[in-house]
Design an enzyme around this catalytic site. Structure first.
Site, PDB file in Angstrom:
ATOM      1  N   CYS A 259       0.867  -1.174   0.000  1.00 51.00           N
ATOM      2  CA  CYS A 259       0.000   0.000   0.000  1.00 51.00           C
ATOM      3  C   CYS A 259       0.903   1.223   0.000  1.00 51.00           C
ATOM      4  CB  CYS A 259      -0.964  -0.021   1.187  1.00 51.00           C
ATOM      5  SG  CYS A 259      -0.167  -0.118   2.809  1.00 51.00           S
ATOM      6  N   ARG A 264      -2.340  -0.723   5.389  1.00 56.60           N
ATOM      7  CA  ARG A 264      -3.463  -1.349   4.683  1.00 56.60           C
ATOM      8  C   ARG A 264      -3.060  -2.713   4.140  1.00 56.60           C
ATOM      9  NH1 ARG A 264      -5.044   3.460   0.662  1.00 56.60           N
ATOM     10  NH2 ARG A 264      -2.800   3.848   0.865  1.00 56.60           N
TER      11      ARG A 264
END
Length: 303
Positions: A259, A264
């Site tokens: 990410c 994430r």
């Protein structure tokens, strides 16, 4: 438990479901009971964040300690710290490899980031509270405002890393990108993926790593609507697997998640881990590190 006709398999039947905890399970453990009949002798609960102790002082799960991700990441790209530094941080926080470590955070991302690093290091039993502190509150359980400081330990008890494959550095990524057995999953918003925005005030370059497939995420760099329900709990993993399969992100390949800086991607990693995917890793530096070198190949627009 999701019983939607498209995802009929209850989450408790996923291969490693016990690593994703309902608040009631945690509450029983705190009360000295053995959830599901499993005896857990040595455990610690940590609230994970990177914004200081303010939120922790406002209330936390009873007995929980505070764990700051700034202790396990370092500038310039917020990669995990060295194995030596990680060992010192774990020992400072009273963590040994053979404990059950239960993590929660406000939005799942911080807890997932810490979980992957602990798993990489060698903690055998790392678990996450589904929905985090918000879920705990919604269930009506007691909160604790008393600060707790873990007693340090002399030795983590195992050599770090136990699972080096859980992370891919930039050199390994470059070497593996030409392989048809590897897929790079971009866990960023669609706008980030197509290069419309960088996603961060401190990242100037826009676009994606060349060849990366979109692994879904959310509306921006700080949300994961594609992975989380409105309650903050994880969506059914099979729903996520369906989305991934449309982009060629499948368990028969080595799946590398990335990410912006790793948070994430850690949620995506944990999802795949819950489903029993074996060959998974996180590209630690993410888009931040990759885009910092103008020689690295990038692309933008619709694939």
């Amino acid at each position: 438990m999701n019983r939607n006709k498209n995802y009929p398999i209850p989450m408790k039947f996923l291969p490693i479901y016990e690593k994703l905890l309902h608040p009631s399970w945690v509450n029983k453990l705190i009360e000295g009971k053995n959830p599901d009949g499993h005896f857990i002798k040595d455990f610690k609960i940590f609230e994970v964040d990177n914004k200081g102790l303010h939120n922790y002082y406002q209330g936390h799960i009873p007995g929980a300690f505070y764990f700051d991700t700034n202790e396990i990441e370092e500038k310039p790209f917020w990669n995990r710290k060295s194995d030596k530094d990680l060992k010192q941080v774990f020992e400072k926080n009273g963590i040994t490899y053979d404990q059950t470590i239960i993590l929660y955070s406000k939005n799942m991302m911080a807890a997932a980031r810490a979980a992957v690093i602990l798993m990489y290091a060698g903690v055998n039993d790392v678990r996450i509270v589904n929905g985090g502190y918000r879920s705990w509150l919604s269930e009506g359980y007691k909160i604790d405002k008393m600060p707790h400081i873990p007693e340090p330990v002399k030795n983590f008890g195992a050599e770090i890393p136990a699972h080096p494959k859980y992370f891919t550095n930039i050199d390994k990524l470059k070497n593996s990108m030409s392989s048809t057995e590897t897929v790079l999953a971009d866990i960023r918003s669609w706008q980030e993926y197509i290069g419309a925005v960088s996603g961060y005030s401190y990242i100037n370059k826009k676009g994606r790593i060349k060849g990366a497939k979109w692994g879904h995420a959310g509306s921006d760099a700080y949300h994961l609507e594609d992975f989380l329900q409105k309650s903050g709990k994880l969506r059914h993993p099979h729903e996520i697997a369906d989305n991934w399969a449309k982009w060629g992100i499948t368990p028969d390949k080595h799946v590398i998640f990335y990410c912006g800086t790793g948070w994430r991607a850690s949620v995506a990693f944990f999802y795949a881990y819950l489903m029993g995917w074996k060959n998974i890793s996180v590209f630690d530096g993410g888009w931040y590190e990759w885009s910092n070198d103008l020689a690295n190949q990038i692309e933008s627009g619709y694939p």
